[in-house]
Design a protein around this motif. Structure first.
Motif, PDB file in Angstrom:
ATOM      1  N   ASP A   1     117.943   8.026  63.758  1.00 51.69           N
ATOM      2  CA  ASP A   1     118.361   9.257  63.077  1.00 51.69           C
ATOM      3  C   ASP A   1     117.992   9.158  61.605  1.00 51.69           C
ATOM      4  OD1 ASP A   1     121.361   9.243  64.991  1.00 51.69           O
ATOM      5  OD2 ASP A   1     119.547  10.432  65.291  1.00 51.69           O
ATOM      6  N   GLY A   2     117.220  10.087  61.112  1.00 47.10           N
ATOM      7  CA  GLY A   2     117.041  10.154  59.672  1.00 47.10           C
ATOM      8  C   GLY A   2     115.685   9.761  59.162  1.00 47.10           C
ATOM      9  N   TRP A   3     115.684   9.103  58.059  1.00 43.58           N
ATOM     10  CA  TRP A   3     114.559   8.739  57.210  1.00 43.58           C
ATOM     11  C   TRP A   3     113.604   9.880  56.944  1.00 43.58           C
ATOM     12  CZ3 TRP A   3     109.266   6.371  57.478  1.00 43.58           C
ATOM     13  CH2 TRP A   3     108.846   6.074  56.190  1.00 43.58           C
TER      14      TRP A   3
ATOM     15  N   GLY B   1     112.837  12.674  58.078  1.00 35.63           N
ATOM     16  CA  GLY B   1     113.337  14.048  58.064  1.00 35.63           C
ATOM     17  C   GLY B   1     114.522  14.260  57.150  1.00 35.63           C
TER      18      GLY B   1
ATOM     19  N   ARG C   1     112.474   4.094  63.211  1.00 37.86           N
ATOM     20  CA  ARG C   1     112.790   5.190  62.276  1.00 37.86           C
ATOM     21  C   ARG C   1     111.829   6.355  62.437  1.00 37.86           C
ATOM     22  NH1 ARG C   1     116.490   5.611  57.482  1.00 37.86           N
ATOM     23  NH2 ARG C   1     118.200   4.990  58.803  1.00 37.86           N
TER      24      ARG C   1
ATOM     25  N   GLY D   1     112.049   8.034  65.967  1.00 33.77           N
ATOM     26  CA  GLY D   1     113.204   8.911  66.125  1.00 33.77           C
ATOM     27  C   GLY D   1     112.956  10.304  65.594  1.00 33.77           C
ATOM     28  N   GLU D   2     111.983  10.423  64.690  1.00 31.09           N
ATOM     29  CA  GLU D   2     111.637  11.734  64.141  1.00 31.09           C
ATOM     30  C   GLU D   2     110.612  12.468  65.003  1.00 31.09           C
ATOM     31  OE1 GLU D   2     112.869  13.388  61.431  1.00 31.09           O
ATOM     32  OE2 GLU D   2     114.370  11.805  61.685  1.00 31.09           O
TER      33      GLU D   2
ATOM     34  N   GLY E   1     116.322   3.472  53.996  1.00 28.31           N
ATOM     35  CA  GLY E   1     116.945   4.533  53.215  1.00 28.31           C
ATOM     36  C   GLY E   1     117.372   4.162  51.811  1.00 28.31           C
TER      37      GLY E   1
ATOM     38  N   LEU F   1     112.477   1.749  53.984  1.00 26.92           N
ATOM     39  CA  LEU F   1     112.512   2.307  55.344  1.00 26.92           C
ATOM     40  C   LEU F   1     113.932   2.552  55.838  1.00 26.92           C
ATOM     41  CD1 LEU F   1     109.676   0.230  57.041  1.00 26.92           C
ATOM     42  CD2 LEU F   1     109.726   2.700  56.786  1.00 26.92           C
TER      43      LEU F   1
END
Lengths: 261, 250
Positions: free
Chosen positions: B234-236, B238, A203, A206-207, A133, A131
């Motif tokens: 921010d991220g993951w 996308g 995470r 945020g998308e 990254g 998760l």
């Protein structure tokens, strides 16, 4: 009926005695312990697998005795029975009572340490790393390596404990660090469940949305589901999360199929 | 066809892995090869996109994590289904069909469905083992011969489940996948709701002095603190290959 095995020494103990070392028999018992659940059935549970691992004769008139254990700790029983047969004086009735007495502690200890302890702990840790990254393939390989070092180590340790202590293995098991270790892993599981859930909510959130208020609301809503899962665990079937997911996906598929009509 | 992109050799490897995973669940070793996170990532890797497989794997793992296989409990068998899910989530055809969200939805639907069907088959297989042992002993066969037979049947179950899953993926019309109504991120969030239920359920494991709620709250607070510290929003989804579709695009 359900005789656990003959009082005579089978091949494995003979090897141990003749060679003055336990390595060949120990290796064979260890390898066979990996297949001990291969014939699991509701009548004798691990009984058939245990009889096969010990090399006991079995026939229609003398079927394997029921036995149960956590599979990773089955070596404790294999080792202690083997050692007790070497020491002698083990009648079939006494062996049956001994095996029956081992069932509950081997099952409970293993379940608390492995299934409810280190397996979810390591999986939650791996999920958390993905998760945030981390590349998934090394994470998965790392999980498999760490889990199986612990797994094979526990099997080997249990077998040696049994071979060393024989009928007194219960005391040795009680004095082992397995129970407190399981407690620590399960505490870690609870903490990691919350940590992974909140990281996933942040995470993923945020998308999906922008702005602190919307993100806060989404994270709070997500964590509400964690709370519901915590509150209703034990009252609902364990497959409830799977069924809820399937239902939500089903709604989407109905929309997808009907959308083209 | 969603699985047309797979090489024949890859198909064979997937079928063999399905057999191994079915055995690994209980009968042989329990090395955890069939855990959803492992199986789906492996499926994604074989289909060319391990990150997409891992996304399906994380969601499926959260849904299965509260299952404790104690005392022969009757539970879903996630290995073969998760392998199929990883492949379907990762296939480039998902993009070609215009919907990575649809590919993930199909992957998760197949993963869950096959896992539940697999659990039912395991229960039947185990029930039938009683008769297998009795009949073999009546014939004078050894326990070793019964073991070989039960392992062969277990492996065949895994191969069959993977074949069924890939067959179903191939049979689903691409138009359905293309018309899936949610983007990848929203699809993950939709199933994520159920996954959060699963994570909460896992946290209910017994701990000393009954401090589970306190530990869970501590974990949540630590996660939020880490998130804020490292700017996690921010991220993951996308930022990697599964999220190439971007925010809000199907």
């Amino acid at each position: 009926m359900m005789r656990p095995g003959p009082p005579v020494e089978p091949t494995a103990p003979a090897e141990i005695r003749a060679n003055g070392e336990r390595a060949p028999a120990e290796r064979r018992l260890l390898l066979r312990s990996f297949l001990i659940q291969g014939m699991w059935n509701p009548r004798d549970l691990l009984g058939s697998g245990t009889a096969w691992a010990l090399g006991d004769p079995a026939s229609a008139g003398d079927p394997p005795a029921p036995f149960n254990s956590h599979p990773y700790l089955a070596g404790v029983a294999l080792g202690s029975v083997t050692r007790a047969r070497i020491d002698g004086g083990l009648t079939p009735e006494r062996e049956l009572r001994f095996r029956t007495a081992l069932r509950a502690p081997l099952g409970a200890l293993g379940d608390a340490l492995v299934w409810a302890g280190w397996v979810p702990f390591l999986l939650l840790l791996s999920m958390g790393l993905v998760l945030v990254g981390a590349p998934p393939v090394p994470v998965v390989v790392g999980f498999l390596v760490v889990h199986n070092v612990l797994h094979v180590g526990l099997r080997r340790w249990g077998l040696r404990l049994g071979l060393e202590h024989g009928m007194r293995v219960g005391t040795a098991l009680g004095a082992s660090p397995l129970r407190p270790l399981g407690d620590r892993f399960r505490q870690g599981v609870v903490v990691l469940s919350g940590l992974v859930a909140s990281v996933a909510a942040l995470r993923g959130g945020g998308e999906l949305v922008q702005g602190t208020a919307a993100l806060t609301g989404l994270v709070a809503g997500s964590l509400l589901f964690v709370g519901l899962g915590f509150l209703f665990a034990g009252r609902l079937p364990v497959t409830t999360p799977l069924r809820v997911a399937l239902m939500l996906l089903g709604v989407g598929w109905i929309a997808a199929v009907l959308g083209g009509m | 066809m969603l699985i047309a992109a797979l090489e024949p050799a890859t198909l064979v490897v997937l079928l063999l892995l399905g057999g191994w995973m079915a055995l690994d669940a209980a009968a042989v070793g329990q090395f955890m090869l069939g855990r959803p996170l492992v199986a789906a990532t492996l499926g994604g890797l074989l289909a060319g996109d391990p990150l997409a497989g891992a996304l399906a794997g994380v969601l499926l793992e959260a849904l299965h994590l509260n299952h404790v296989p104690a005392g022969g409990a009757r539970l879903p068998d996630p290995g073969p289904g998760s392998l199929v899910a990883g492949v379907v989530a990762a296939l480039p055809a998902g993009v070609a069909a215009g919907s990575r969200g649809g590919a993930l939805a199909l992957a998760l639907t197949l993963g869950i469905g096959i896992s539940m069907a697999g659990g039912e088959l395991v229960a039947r297989h185990r029930a039938a083992n009683t008769g297998r042992v009795e009949r073999a002993l009546a014939r004078g066969d050894s326990l070793g011969s019964v073991l070989r037979r039960t392992l062969a049947l277990g492996a065949a179950r895994g191969v069959g489940l993977v074949a069924l899953g890939l067959g179903l993926a191939a049979a689903v019309p691409a138009a359905w996948v293309a018309r899936w109504p949610f983007a990848l991120e929203w699809t993950a969030a939709l199933v994520g709701l159920a996954a959060f239920l699963g994570l909460g359920s896992v946290a209910r494991t017994p701990v000393p002095r009954g401090r589970g709620a306190l530990l869970l709250a501590g974990g949540v607070a630590a996660g939020v603190a880490l998130g804020v510290l490292f700017g996690l929003p921010d991220g993951w989804i996308g930022s990697g290959s599964p999220g190439q579709a971007g925010r809000g695009r199907p």
